[in-house]
Every structure is written in structure tokens, then in C-alpha cells.
Design a protein around this motif. Structure first.
Motif, PDB file in Angstrom:
ATOM      1  N   GLU A 227       0.827  -1.207   0.000  1.00 42.38           N
ATOM      2  CA  GLU A 227       0.000   0.000   0.000  1.00 42.38           C
ATOM      3  C   GLU A 227       0.862   1.258   0.000  1.00 42.38           C
ATOM      4  O   GLU A 227       1.994   1.250   0.500  1.00 42.38           O
ATOM      5  N   VAL A 240      -3.740   3.685  -0.763  1.00 40.33           N
ATOM      6  CA  VAL A 240      -4.033   3.170  -2.097  1.00 40.33           C
ATOM      7  C   VAL A 240      -3.155   1.951  -2.344  1.00 40.33           C
ATOM      8  O   VAL A 240      -1.938   1.994  -2.131  1.00 40.33           O
ATOM      9  N   THR A 241      -3.766   0.861  -2.787  1.00 37.34           N
ATOM     10  CA  THR A 241      -3.004  -0.344  -3.108  1.00 37.34           C
ATOM     11  C   THR A 241      -2.147  -0.099  -4.346  1.00 37.34           C
ATOM     12  O   THR A 241      -2.616   0.463  -5.337  1.00 37.34           O
ATOM     13  N   GLU A 245      -4.045  -0.784 -11.821  1.00 38.06           N
ATOM     14  CA  GLU A 245      -5.379  -0.187 -11.799  1.00 38.06           C
ATOM     15  C   GLU A 245      -5.369   1.167 -11.096  1.00 38.06           C
ATOM     16  O   GLU A 245      -6.080   2.095 -11.494  1.00 38.06           O
ATOM     17  N   ASN A 246      -4.527   1.303 -10.066  1.00 37.03           N
ATOM     18  CA  ASN A 246      -4.475   2.552  -9.303  1.00 37.03           C
ATOM     19  C   ASN A 246      -3.349   3.479  -9.754  1.00 37.03           C
ATOM     20  O   ASN A 246      -3.095   4.507  -9.127  1.00 37.03           O
ATOM     21  N   ALA A 249      -4.302   7.257 -10.177  1.00 35.71           N
ATOM     22  CA  ALA A 249      -4.514   7.945  -8.902  1.00 35.71           C
ATOM     23  C   ALA A 249      -3.187   8.256  -8.223  1.00 35.71           C
ATOM     24  O   ALA A 249      -3.003   9.343  -7.649  1.00 35.71           O
TER      25      ALA A 249
END
Length: 282
Positions: A227, A240-241, A245-246, A249
Motif C-alpha cells: 500500500e 491506495v493499493t 489499476e491505481n 490515482a
């Protein structure tokens, strides 16, 4: 690396109470090994067995090639330095006279008293009676007493407990110098920062059992999460992991003027201890 301390399936009971329940570990020459755990976990009992004060109920222990049956021999004791809650000084004597007494007992050279006092910054206090000194000064003198004869193995039971930060840092510096000279050090502590600073290996002891052991940094890496923690101006924090996908961000956070801190999850040794035992060290 040559094993200086070897402990296998060590058990110690007091009546119906299990103080140690089959612990195992090894310490190599020149290593600093920390037994970490709360009061009552079995740390002091382990030290007292290794220094010959207690007999093991079961299991085997070996230090410098000696087994527990030989721990009462003077040839063994002379190779140890011990700082514990049983360590004491003669309050009516001066600092120098206290250390001279032990220097003569161990037959070390006359310069050793001056050298150890310089190492802990107390050479200017050598003519003061011990009774007038602060707790921190007395603790440093007890450490001088433990290392005066340049022992092969140094056992330290909570060496900086209740000391101020400046005195603690001075003792840490001294212990790291001792380690560089090849002395093997085994200490007990509930101070995780101290363990992180000093130890090559640590073992988490709880209710008489070792639940985890290894190098402090290795343990921290083993228990980290995948994280990223983001802190914004005003104190808000989000996690946020780390994943593809992230990625958008995380990239936005890098250029967000409201973000004041971005860091990966990297637990302290104390946080690792809590994850392993479910307890906080106090």
C-alpha cells in the motif's frame, strides 16, 4: 559464522508456571542479538540461564563451548560481562575505586579503568562517590564494570531502561564500538527503536515462546503491505493499493499541490511485533 551461543528446545518452569517453553536460537561471534518482549515474557529468565544463575528444566544451552553444567566454572565466568538488575556498585566508594576493585579482580591492565570511563564520558567524575551520581551515570558505570575485562560475551538485561535519550544514545554508541571489536552481545529490551539500532538479529518472545526471529530489516520487509499512504494538507490520509489499476490515482497524487507526504507501507519493528503477537510493547 562461528556460533558463540546455541539454545535448543530450552524450557524452564517455576512450579506449575512455564517461564520458557521450548525456545531455540543461535548467536554468531561479533553479533548483537536481541530478545524482545514485554515484562514476564521470559527474557530475563533466558539471560539468567545463560549466565549460570538458573538451571534449565529441559533442553540444551551452550556458550563459548561450555554447557550449562560448566557455567559455574571461573574459566567461563571470566569470559562474560553482565549487566542486569542484580548488578550493583559500592555506593560509598568513588567511581574509580569501584572500577579498580573489579579491575584487580579480573587482573586487567591499569589503563583499562581510564579507557572505559573515557568511552562513556565519565572520566571527569572518577573521583566522585557513586552515591551522589544520577541513575544514568550509575548505569554507565555498571556498563564500564561489565566490559572492563574485555569479555568475549556481553549479556545486557534492559541496558537503557528509564534512561534519558542522551545517555541512551551514548550507551548505544559504546555498544556498537564493542561489537566492532568482536564482542558478542546479547541483550533483552522492550524498546524496539533500540533493537532496530543495535541488533543484527532479534527474536520476539511472548509467554515463554519465540514467535518470530530474524534481522530487523528483513522482518520489517516481510510484514509490509502493498500500500501507498498519501497525506494531504490538513491531515487527511488515504491508502491506495500499489497496482496498475491505481496507477492514475498515484500519478495524480505525485503532482497534487495539496499532498504533503507519500510513503510506502514499511512497518516499524514495534508494528511487526504487534502483527505477530497481537500485543503492543509497553
Amino acid at each position: 559464522m562461528e556460533a558463540i551461543i546455541t539454545v535448543k528446545d530450552l524450557k524452564r518452569t517455576f512450579g506449575n508456571e512455564k517461564a520458557l517453553d521450548g525456545i531455540e536460537f543461535g548467536v554468531g561471534r561479533g553479533e548483537v542479538f536481541g530478545l524482545l518482549g514485554p515484562s514476564g515474557s521470559g527474557k530475563t529468565t533466558t539471560i539468567r540461564i545463560l549466565t549460570g544463575e538458573f538451571e534449565p528444566t529441559e533442553g540444551t544451552v551452550e556458550v563459548l563451548g561450555y554447557t550449562h553444567k560448566d557455567f559455574s566454572r571461573s574459566s567461563y565466568i571470566k569470559q562474560l560481562g553482565i549487566l542486569s538488575d542484580n548488578s550493583a556498585l559500592y555506593e560509598r566508594l568513588t567511581v574509580k575505586d569501584n572500577l579498580e576493585l573489579f579491575r584487580k579482580l579480573y587482573g586487567t591492565n591499569k589503563q583499562s579503568v581510564r579507557q572505559v570511563l573515557e568511552a562513556v564520558g565519565l572520566e571527569s567524575h572518577q573521583d566522585k562517590r557513586v552515591s551522589v551520581l544520577s541513575k544514568g551515570m550509575k548505569q554507565r558505570i555498571l556498563l564500564c564494570k561489565a566490559i572492563l575485562h574485555e569479555p568475549e560475551v556481553l549479556f545486557l538485561d534492559e541496558p537503557t531502561s528509564a534512561l534519558d535519550p542522551i545517555t541512551t544514545d551514548r550507551i548505544h554508541d559504546m555498544l556498537l564500538r564493542i561489537k566492532e571489536q568482536g564482542t558478542t552481545v546479547m541483550l533483552t529490551t522492550h524498546d524496539m527503536d533500540e533493537a532496530t539500532t543495535l541488533c543484527d538479529k532479534v527474536a520476539f518472545l511472548d509467554n515463554g515462546k519465540i514467535l518470530e526471529q530474524g534481522h530487523p530489516e528483513t522482518l520489517r520487509h516481510s510484514y509490509k503491505n502493498n500500500e501507498i499512504h498519501i497525506t494531504y494538507n490538513g491531515g487527511k490520509t488515504t491508502s491506495v493499493t500499489r497496482s496498475m489499476e491505481n496507477k492514475p490515482a498515484l500519478e495524480r497524487a505525485l503532482f497534487d499541490s495539496e499532498v504533503i507526504d507519500i510513503r510506502s507501507d514499511y512497518p516499524t519493528l514495534g508494528e511487526v511485533f504487534k502483527k505477530v503477537t497481537g500485543k503492543e510493547l509497553v
